[in-house]
Write a protein that holds these residues in place. Structure first.
Motif, PDB file in Angstrom:
ATOM      1  N   GLU A  79      73.782  99.154  14.000  1.00 14.19           N
ATOM      2  CA  GLU A  79      73.753  99.575  12.582  1.00 14.19           C
ATOM      3  C   GLU A  79      72.205  98.486  12.788  1.00 14.19           C
ATOM      4  OE1 GLU A  79      74.446  98.083   8.233  1.00 14.19           O
ATOM      5  OE2 GLU A  79      75.822  99.156   9.081  1.00 14.19           O
ATOM      6  N   PRO A  80      72.178  97.207  12.580  1.00 14.71           N
ATOM      7  CA  PRO A  80      71.684  96.430  13.195  1.00 14.71           C
ATOM      8  C   PRO A  80      69.702  96.197  14.182  1.00 14.71           C
ATOM      9  CG  PRO A  80      73.084  95.216  14.823  1.00 14.71           C
ATOM     10  CD  PRO A  80      73.016  96.219  13.720  1.00 14.71           C
ATOM     11  N   GLU A  81      70.378  96.966  14.533  1.00 13.92           N
ATOM     12  CA  GLU A  81      69.085  97.771  15.377  1.00 13.92           C
ATOM     13  C   GLU A  81      68.446  98.599  15.013  1.00 13.92           C
ATOM     14  OE1 GLU A  81      67.546  96.637  18.704  1.00 13.92           O
ATOM     15  OE2 GLU A  81      69.486  95.150  19.064  1.00 13.92           O
ATOM     16  N   ALA A  82      69.295  99.749  14.123  1.00 16.62           N
ATOM     17  CA  ALA A  82      68.412 100.441  13.359  1.00 16.62           C
ATOM     18  C   ALA A  82      68.237 100.172  12.049  1.00 16.62           C
ATOM     19  CB  ALA A  82      69.051 101.436  13.099  1.00 16.62           C
ATOM     20  N   ARG A  83      68.391  98.831  11.843  1.00 16.17           N
ATOM     21  CA  ARG A  83      67.335  98.489  10.450  1.00 16.17           C
ATOM     22  C   ARG A  83      66.565  98.324  10.787  1.00 16.17           C
ATOM     23  NH1 ARG A  83      71.362  97.587   5.807  1.00 16.17           N
ATOM     24  NH2 ARG A  83      69.700  96.702   4.854  1.00 16.17           N
ATOM     25  N   GLY A  84      66.146  97.143  11.779  1.00 16.29           N
ATOM     26  CA  GLY A  84      64.884  96.670  12.423  1.00 16.29           C
ATOM     27  C   GLY A  84      63.612  97.295  12.984  1.00 16.29           C
ATOM     28  N   LEU A  85      64.363  98.706  13.546  1.00 10.56           N
ATOM     29  CA  LEU A  85      63.324  99.773  13.503  1.00 10.56           C
ATOM     30  C   LEU A  85      62.630 100.446  12.508  1.00 10.56           C
ATOM     31  CD1 LEU A  85      62.257 101.489  16.283  1.00 10.56           C
ATOM     32  CD2 LEU A  85      64.264 102.824  16.216  1.00 10.56           C
ATOM     33  N   LEU A  86      63.358 100.618  11.662  1.00 15.68           N
ATOM     34  CA  LEU A  86      62.681 101.082   9.944  1.00 15.68           C
ATOM     35  C   LEU A  86      62.258 100.578   9.176  1.00 15.68           C
ATOM     36  CD1 LEU A  86      63.345 103.745   8.911  1.00 15.68           C
ATOM     37  CD2 LEU A  86      65.231 102.371   7.509  1.00 15.68           C
ATOM     38  N   ALA A  87      62.578  98.690   9.785  1.00 15.76           N
ATOM     39  CA  ALA A  87      61.350  97.859   9.660  1.00 15.76           C
ATOM     40  C   ALA A  87      60.148  97.594  10.255  1.00 15.76           C
ATOM     41  CB  ALA A  87      61.988  96.250   9.353  1.00 15.76           C
TER      42      ALA A  87
END
Length: 278
Positions: A174-182
């Motif tokens: 989740e934190p990796e995916a959120r950061g990538l989306l940002a």
């Protein structure tokens, strides 16, 4: 640079998302119990930024008005934007030139060969829209199914959000995916006329409920180096340090190298090997 209609709406949505995350207490305003929306009211933000409440409302509504850099700096200060968010705000407001849209990524043979030379360390070269332009065998093993798409170029963002194996490989998905989306949003803001970003974002909205939920939050980040935990197919969870290098000729292209942070690093003996020596 005049703003396009979609860009004006994006600017308004970005401002609204940042206004809603600032509490009255953070800016020294008295807290009242009767608040129908989170964060600051438009009138409160306008007062703190020293601008007209009506004018700010028009700006947030995406109307055809232009904010000066002084006004943007004032809003950014009240909203406590970091430097990446400030850059994003300026671009959305038309104070930075939009990069030229392009349908293909220029890739030189020399750049494509670099990941192959970095074996056994996982390495890949990605373009501005996270298309995987080149990779080595170690990356294939660490990121299963990353490069198996046949109907479109392999893409790291699609893999993270739409490939089931990614949720197992990325231990902290989740934190990796959120950061990538940002980071994708920050890049998309630089290329508002590039259709490749629109297609990618549409794919994510269609296939990922998480992307649909997180995209309206308007988070932005810059590409960076760091650490992440990845599940190796033979060794299980491994703490990797990854480093990102931007190509001089094409700065949107990024070489990413993963190193096992628990393994000792050894420097080559001087004169023992060379690449492209003259």
């Amino acid at each position: 640079m005049p703003k396009q209609p979609d860009q004006r709406r994006e600017l308004g949505a970005f401002l609204r998302s940042r206004r809603e995350r600032i509490t009255p207490d953070e800016v020294g305003l008295p807290h009242t119990a009767r608040r129908r929306t989170p964060g600051l009211r438009r009138e409160e933000l306008a007062l703190l930024a020293g601008i007209s409440a009506t004018w700010y409302t028009y700006l947030e509504q995406g109307r055809e008005i232009r904010a000066s850099e002084q006004v943007l700096d004032s809003l950014a200060s009240v909203l406590r934007l970091d430097r990446y968010e400030r850059d994003h705000l300026r671009r959305l407001a038309g104070h930075a030139p939009a990069a030229e849209a392009q349908e293909t990524e220029p890739l030189t043979a020399e750049a494509a060969a670099v990941p192959l030379l970095l074996q056994p360390h996982p390495a890949y070269l990605i373009g501005g829209t996270y298309d995987v332009l080149s990779h080595n065998e170690a990356a294939d093993q660490l990121f299963p199914n990353l490069t198996t798409a046949t109907d479109r170029p392999p893409n790291l963002v699609r893999w993270v959000f739409l490939e089931p194996a990614a949720r197992d490989v990325l231990v902290d998905w989740e934190p990796e995916a959120r950061g990538l989306l940002a980071r994708l949003r920050a890049l998309a803001g630089r290329y508002p006329a590039d259709p490749r970003y629109a297609r990618l974002i549409d794919d994510l909205h269609e296939g990922s409920p998480e992307a649909r939920t997180w995209w309206p939050q308007h988070e932005v980040q810059a590409r960076h180096s760091g650490r992440k935990r990845l599940r190796h197919p033979q060794r299980g969870p491994v703490d990797y340090a990854y480093t990102a290098f931007h190509l001089a000729e094409h700065p949107e292209q990024t070489l990413v190298i993963y190193l096992d942070s628990t393994a000792p690093l050894t420097a080559p003996v001087p004169g023992s090997a060379s690449v492209g020596g003259g």
